[in-house]
Design an enzyme around this catalytic site. Structure first.
Site, PDB file in Angstrom:
ATOM      1  N   HIS A 288       0.828  -1.214   0.000  1.00 12.13           N
ATOM      2  CA  HIS A 288       0.000   0.000   0.000  1.00 12.13           C
ATOM      3  C   HIS A 288       0.859   1.259   0.000  1.00 12.13           C
ATOM      4  O   HIS A 288       0.482   2.269  -0.611  1.00 12.13           O
ATOM      5  CB  HIS A 288      -0.928   0.002   1.210  1.00 12.13           C
ATOM      6  CG  HIS A 288      -1.927  -1.099   1.186  1.00 12.13           C
ATOM      7  ND1 HIS A 288      -3.066  -1.055   0.411  1.00 12.13           N
ATOM      8  CD2 HIS A 288      -1.944  -2.305   1.811  1.00 12.13           C
ATOM      9  CE1 HIS A 288      -3.755  -2.167   0.574  1.00 12.13           C
ATOM     10  NE2 HIS A 288      -3.087  -2.956   1.415  1.00 12.13           N
TER      11      HIS A 288
ATOM     12  N   GLU B 286      -7.400  -4.205  -3.921  1.00 13.36           N
ATOM     13  CA  GLU B 286      -7.804  -4.968  -2.727  1.00 13.36           C
ATOM     14  C   GLU B 286      -9.117  -4.364  -2.208  1.00 13.36           C
ATOM     15  O   GLU B 286      -9.117  -3.454  -1.396  1.00 13.36           O
ATOM     16  CB  GLU B 286      -6.717  -4.921  -1.661  1.00 13.36           C
ATOM     17  CG  GLU B 286      -7.001  -5.835  -0.489  1.00 13.36           C
ATOM     18  CD  GLU B 286      -5.946  -5.758   0.597  1.00 13.36           C
ATOM     19  OE1 GLU B 286      -5.962  -6.621   1.491  1.00 13.36           O
ATOM     20  OE2 GLU B 286      -5.111  -4.837   0.570  1.00 13.36           O
TER      21      GLU B 286
ATOM     22  N   ALA C  86      -8.637  -4.139   8.048  1.00 14.08           N
ATOM     23  CA  ALA C  86      -8.385  -2.699   8.129  1.00 14.08           C
ATOM     24  C   ALA C  86      -9.074  -1.928   7.009  1.00 14.08           C
ATOM     25  O   ALA C  86      -8.820  -0.741   6.817  1.00 14.08           O
ATOM     26  CB  ALA C  86      -6.882  -2.428   8.098  1.00 14.08           C
TER      27      ALA C  86
ATOM     28  N   HIS D 223      -2.956 -12.253   1.276  1.00 12.06           N
ATOM     29  CA  HIS D 223      -2.342 -12.374   2.618  1.00 12.06           C
ATOM     30  C   HIS D 223      -2.928 -13.565   3.396  1.00 12.06           C
ATOM     31  O   HIS D 223      -3.733 -13.424   4.305  1.00 12.06           O
ATOM     32  CB  HIS D 223      -2.376 -11.084   3.415  1.00 12.06           C
ATOM     33  CG  HIS D 223      -3.645 -10.288   3.403  1.00 12.06           C
ATOM     34  ND1 HIS D 223      -4.889 -10.824   3.662  1.00 12.06           N
ATOM     35  CD2 HIS D 223      -3.848  -8.964   3.192  1.00 12.06           C
ATOM     36  CE1 HIS D 223      -5.797  -9.889   3.609  1.00 12.06           C
ATOM     37  NE2 HIS D 223      -5.195  -8.742   3.313  1.00 12.06           N
TER      38      HIS D 223
ATOM     39  N   ALA E 107      -7.476 -12.057   7.650  1.00 11.30           N
ATOM     40  CA  ALA E 107      -8.767 -11.558   7.153  1.00 11.30           C
ATOM     41  C   ALA E 107      -9.466 -12.573   6.248  1.00 11.30           C
ATOM     42  O   ALA E 107      -9.916 -12.253   5.150  1.00 11.30           O
ATOM     43  CB  ALA E 107      -8.581 -10.226   6.429  1.00 11.30           C
TER      44      ALA E 107
ATOM     45  N   ARG F  19     -13.152 -29.687  11.025  1.00 13.63           N
ATOM     46  CA  ARG F  19     -14.442 -30.023  10.423  1.00 13.63           C
ATOM     47  C   ARG F  19     -14.912 -28.944   9.445  1.00 13.63           C
ATOM     48  O   ARG F  19     -15.889 -29.165   8.717  1.00 13.63           O
ATOM     49  CB  ARG F  19     -15.501 -30.244  11.513  1.00 13.63           C
ATOM     50  CG  ARG F  19     -15.339 -31.569  12.260  1.00 13.63           C
ATOM     51  CD  ARG F  19     -16.523 -31.865  13.156  1.00 13.63           C
ATOM     52  NE  ARG F  19     -16.618 -30.921  14.258  1.00 13.63           N
ATOM     53  CZ  ARG F  19     -16.004 -31.069  15.428  1.00 13.63           C
ATOM     54  NH1 ARG F  19     -15.228 -32.130  15.636  1.00 13.63           N
ATOM     55  NH2 ARG F  19     -16.148 -30.182  16.378  1.00 13.63           N
TER      56      ARG F  19
ATOM     57  N   ASP G  13       2.670  -6.134   2.295  1.00 10.10           N
ATOM     58  CA  ASP G  13       1.395  -5.489   2.638  1.00 10.10           C
ATOM     59  C   ASP G  13       1.659  -4.241   3.469  1.00 10.10           C
ATOM     60  O   ASP G  13       0.896  -3.903   4.384  1.00 10.10           O
ATOM     61  CB  ASP G  13       0.480  -6.467   3.387  1.00 10.10           C
ATOM     62  CG  ASP G  13      -0.954  -5.963   3.510  1.00 10.10           C
ATOM     63  OD1 ASP G  13      -1.328  -5.047   2.751  1.00 10.10           O
ATOM     64  OD2 ASP G  13      -1.692  -6.470   4.378  1.00 10.10           O
TER      65      ASP G  13
ATOM     66  N   ALA H 130      -3.336  -3.868  11.690  1.00 10.78           N
ATOM     67  CA  ALA H 130      -3.502  -3.227  10.386  1.00 10.78           C
ATOM     68  C   ALA H 130      -2.491  -3.827   9.413  1.00 10.78           C
ATOM     69  O   ALA H 130      -1.976  -4.924   9.628  1.00 10.78           O
ATOM     70  CB  ALA H 130      -3.318  -1.721  10.520  1.00 10.78           C
TER      71      ALA H 130
END
Length: 381
Positions: free
Chosen positions: A61, A132, A143, A215, A219, A226, A272, A306
Site C-alpha cells: 500500500h 484490494e 483494516a 495475505h 482476514a 471439520r 502489505d 492493520a
C-alpha cells in the site's frame, strides 16, 4: 556497460530452480552476459555478497510516508524512490476499500506513472495495480472501510483492465462467478481475500479460475478440522498464496507449515506495508483510519492489526530464518514466483541474458548493498 564480479550469484539451473554460483553478470539496460568477464566501463565488486534478481512486491500500500491512494503523483514517485533500498525493483501499488471514485483516481495516477516511467524511471518499476476491495466481505474487512464495501461488478473497473493485474474478492459475495470469467478474459488474477467463504465456495471459485489467496490466513475464514474453509481450500489446491512474513501477521511455526505443505512455486512473500514503513513509531494512517505504530506492530484504534510496516528484505530474511531454507530458495519466492504469476518471467525475475537488468546485491543478513533497475543504480549503501 557494467560487470558485477566476486558475487555469490543466484541463477536458475536447467530445471529452473535457483542455486548459488560465482558467475559474473554483465549488463547495461538488460543482462548481456552471465559468466564471462568483460573489460567493462564499470566493474562492480560484490565483495562475496549475494547477487540476485530484483525483488518484486505484488502487495504494497505504501512506504516512506506515502500511500498508493494518495491523490498526488508525487506519492508514487516517493514510493518508487524508496523501494530499491529494500531490494525491490518492481511492485504493484495496492488500493484500499474506499469510495469508488477514490479507487479510480488512484488507478489513473498509477496508469500515468507507468507511462511516465518509460522516459524517467525514478526507482522501482510499477508493474500494474493490485485492487484490494471494495468487493470483499464485511465480516472479514480487517483494516478496510466497511462503509465502502460493495457487490462485485466488473463493469465498475473495466476501463482499468490495462492497469489492474490482481483483484481481491470475497467469492461468497459474488452474485455468480461470471466476474471471475471476465477477469480471466482480461488476464487479471483473481485472488480470494477478506472473505468468509467456506471450503466448498472457496474451492468452487478456485476451480472457476481464482488462482490466488490474498495475505494467507489474515482476514479470511481459517482452518478447522471439520470446517477447512479458505485455508483448507488453499492447502488442497494449487493456488498461489501471499504470505506476510513480518512475524506479526503469521507465526513462524505457521510459516514453516506453509513451506511444508505448499510447493515452493505456490508461495509469494509480500509486505502489505503501509505508509508508516520506513518512518518509525508514531501515529499513521491507512485508508482514512488512524493507525498506531510501535516497532513491527501497526494497529487500528480498536486494537486490530492493520497492514504491516515491514520492508521487503526483512520479510525475506524472516522467512529464511524461520524455515532454514537456502538463500537461493527464498529468493525464488520474491522474484521468479511473482514474475511467473504476473506472466512477465520472460523479462523479469531471474538473472538471464536478455532480461531486464533488475539486480540486487545483499549480504548474509539481507542488508541491501546495491540495487539496479534497468541497469541504473538506485540504491548504494
Amino acid at each position: 556497460m557494467k560487470t558485477i564480479i566476486n558475487g555469490k550469484t543466484i541463477l536458475p539451473d536447467t530445471s529452473g530452480n535457483f542455486f548459488v554460483s560465482n558467475e559474473n553478470i554483465t549488463f547495461d539496460e538488460k543482462i548481456i552476459d552471465v559468466g564471462n568477464f568483460y573489460d567493462a566501463a564499470e566493474i562492480i565488486d560484490a565483495e562475496n555478497n549475494f547477487v540476485a534478481p530484483g525483488f518484486i512486491n505484488i502487495h504494497i500500500h505504501g512506504c516512506a510516508g506515502c500511500d498508493a491512494m494518495d491523490d498526488s503523483p508525487s506519492a508514487l514517485e516517493k514510493i518508487c524512490a524508496f523501494l530499491p533500498a529494500c531490494g525491490v525493483t518492481g511492485f504493484l501499488p495496492t488500493t484500499m476499500t474506499t469510495p469508488l471514485e477514490d479507487i479510480k483516481r488512484a488507478l489513473i495516477n498509477i496508469r500515468e506513472k507507468i507511462s511516465a516511467q518509460e522516459k524517467n524511471l525514478g526507482g522501482a518499476k510499477i508493474l500494474g495495480a493490485h485492487v484490494e476491495g471494495p468487493f470483499i466481505s464485511e465480516k472479514f474487512c480487517g483494516a478496510q472501510d466497511k462503509k465502502s464495501i460493495r457487490r462485485a461488478d466488473f463493469n465498475l473497473l473495466a476501463e482499468f483492465a490495462d492497469v489492474v493485474k490482481i483483484i481481491t474478492i470475497a467469492p461468497e459475495e459474488l452474485n455468480d462467478f461470471d466476474f471471475i470469467d471476465r477477469c480471466r478474459e482480461k488476464n487479471i488474477i483473481v485472488s480470494i481475500g477478506h472473505s468468509a467463504a467456506d471450503y466448498d465456495t472457496a474451492l468452487a471459485a478456485i476451480r472457476r479460475g481464482a488462482t490466488h489467496i490474498t495475505h494467507f490466513f489474515n482476514a479470511q475464514s481459517g482452518l478447522h478440522h471439520r470446517k477447512p474453509n479458505i485455508v483448507g481450500a488453499a492447502f488442497d489446491s494449487n493456488v498461489v498464496v501471499e504470505l506476510i512474513t513480518d512475524n506479526v501477521h503469521v507465526h513462524p511455526a505457521v510459516q514453516r507449515l506453509v513451506w511444508k505443505v505448499k510447493p515452493r512455486d505456490e508461495i509469494i512473500l509480500i509486505t502489505d506495508s503501509m505508509r508508516a514503513c520506513g518512518v518509525g513509531d508514531g501515529v499513521s494512517e491507512l485508508g482514512g483510519q488512524k493507525v498506531f505504530v510501535k516497532g513491527n506492530l501497526a494497529t487500528l484504534e480498536n486494537g486490530n492489526i492493520a497492514a504491516s510496516v515491514a520492508k521487503m528484505n526483512d520479510v525475506v530474511k524472516n522467512f529464511r530464518a524461520n524455515t532454514s531454507i537456502d538463500v537461493a530458495e527464498v529468493v525464488e519466492l520474491v522474484t521468479k514466483n511473482p514474475a511467473r504469476d504476473l506472466k512477465i518471467y520472460d523479462n523479469l525475475g531471474s538473472l538471464e541474458v536478455g532480461k531486464a537488468a533488475d539486480i540486487v546485491i545483499f549480504d548474509e543478513n539481507f542488508n541491501v548493498q546495491k540495487t539496479f533497475v534497468n541497469g541504473i543504480c538506485f540504491s548504494n549503501s
